[in-house]
Design a protein around this motif. Structure first.
Motif, PDB file in Angstrom:
ATOM      1  N   THR A 136       0.813  -1.218   0.000  1.00  0.00           N
ATOM      2  CA  THR A 136       0.000   0.000   0.000  1.00  0.00           C
ATOM      3  C   THR A 136       0.849   1.272   0.000  1.00  0.00           C
ATOM      4  N   GLU A 138       2.182   4.381  -1.077  1.00  0.00           N
ATOM      5  CA  GLU A 138       1.693   5.218  -2.168  1.00  0.00           C
ATOM      6  C   GLU A 138       2.813   5.754  -3.059  1.00  0.00           C
ATOM      7  N   ARG A 141       4.202   2.977  -5.261  1.00  0.00           N
ATOM      8  CA  ARG A 141       3.254   2.642  -6.336  1.00  0.00           C
ATOM      9  C   ARG A 141       3.285   3.712  -7.428  1.00  0.00           C
ATOM     10  N   HIS A 142       3.371   4.963  -7.011  1.00  0.00           N
ATOM     11  CA  HIS A 142       3.403   6.066  -7.964  1.00  0.00           C
ATOM     12  C   HIS A 142       4.668   6.018  -8.817  1.00  0.00           C
ATOM     13  N   VAL A 163      -6.705   5.919  -6.773  1.00  0.00           N
ATOM     14  CA  VAL A 163      -6.398   7.326  -6.488  1.00  0.00           C
ATOM     15  C   VAL A 163      -7.618   8.192  -6.794  1.00  0.00           C
ATOM     16  N   HIS A 167      -6.255  13.623  -4.642  1.00  0.00           N
ATOM     17  CA  HIS A 167      -4.958  13.034  -4.297  1.00  0.00           C
ATOM     18  C   HIS A 167      -3.845  13.645  -5.154  1.00  0.00           C
TER      19      HIS A 167
END
Length: 261
Positions: A136, A138, A141-142, A163, A167
């Motif tokens: 998780t 963020e 992941r981005h 998203v 965000h």
């Protein structure tokens, strides 16, 4: 004092809280005992270093200390949080709990440093390994989504699918969707503008980013509003995903903007 050793280097092992103070400062005398007590209570989590700004004006100047007391939290050699004024104990505790690095944040900072020396394939492998343990996270992941943006756009979108509009990563998701729309152009669509867009899609899949930029600019010059402004949206997506400092952005962004306006 040896600020480099006591703070910068030490913070690479354990977070360091630096209290900038002076003997003449009333609020400093209020804050001092409070933060010293907290340091004793949290000796296993962080260290306290007190810097007398009268004795070390060069350090105060280096860190832009304009008023005291001023407290800065250092981790991995950098300031990651700060506050000014004589806060009560419970507020300082809340500040520490919010900003003190966790094991996860330490791992992430170490990974980001390591990524700088890796090629694109190795970067993806390291990010995917990290996400297998922290699914998780963020920012990871981005970053992985951006690395897949031109080669496996659908995979990149999947990483950011949850998203929401407010965000910070929402713009990236919209850019990825524009590229996925570019990839899915109907072969039956006729005209030079669609030919240029399909060429751009193919060039992106081959990571020919310079060629893709030129094809998108060609499409924009012919009709920037076709298919709900896909040429414009694809160009914005390309340059935003690459970033302002990328060589392709520097080479082509101005021409792209000229055709837009």
């Amino acid at each position: 004092m040896n600020f480099s050793k006591e703070v910068i280097e030490a913070s690479r092992v354990t977070p360091v809280v630096v209290d900038f103070w002076a003997p003449w400062c009333g609020p400093c005398r209020v804050l001092g005992p409070v933060i010293e007590e907290l340091a004793q209570e949290n000796i296993d989590r962080w260290q306290l270093v007190k810097v007398n700004t009268e004795e070390s004006p060069e350090i105060a100047e280096q860190y832009a200390i304009r008023s005291i007391p001023n407290v800065k939290l250092f981790s991995n050699g950098k300031v990651i949080a700060e506050f000014a004024g004589a806060l009560p104990k419970h507020q300082i505790e809340a500040w520490l709990n919010e900003y003190l690095p966790t094991e996860e944040t330490k791992q992430w900072e170490e990974l980001k440093e390591a990524l700088e020396g890796l090629d694109a394939t190795e970067q993806k492998a390291q990010l995917e390994a990290f996400l297998s343990e922290q699914p998780t996270h963020e920012e990871a992941r981005h970053l992985l989504a951006k690395s897949w943006a031109f080669i496996k756009t659908a995979k990149a979108i999947e990483l950011l699918k949850d998203v929401k509009m407010a965000h910070p990563h929402y713009a990236t998701l919209q850019d990825l969707k524009a590229l996925e729309e570019l990839n899915g152009l109907d072969e039956s669509a006729e005209g030079a503008v669609f030919t240029a867009l399909r060429e751009a899609a193919q060039q992106l899949s081959q990571t020919d980013l310079d060629g893709a930029a030129q094809s998108i600019i060609k499409a924009v010059s012919m009709d920037k509003e076709v298919q709900d402004e896909l040429p414009r949206r694809a160009g914005v997506a390309l340059f935003r995903l690459l970033g302002d400092h990328d060589v392709v952005t520097k080479k082509h962004r101005r021409t792209f903007d000229m055709w837009l306006y």
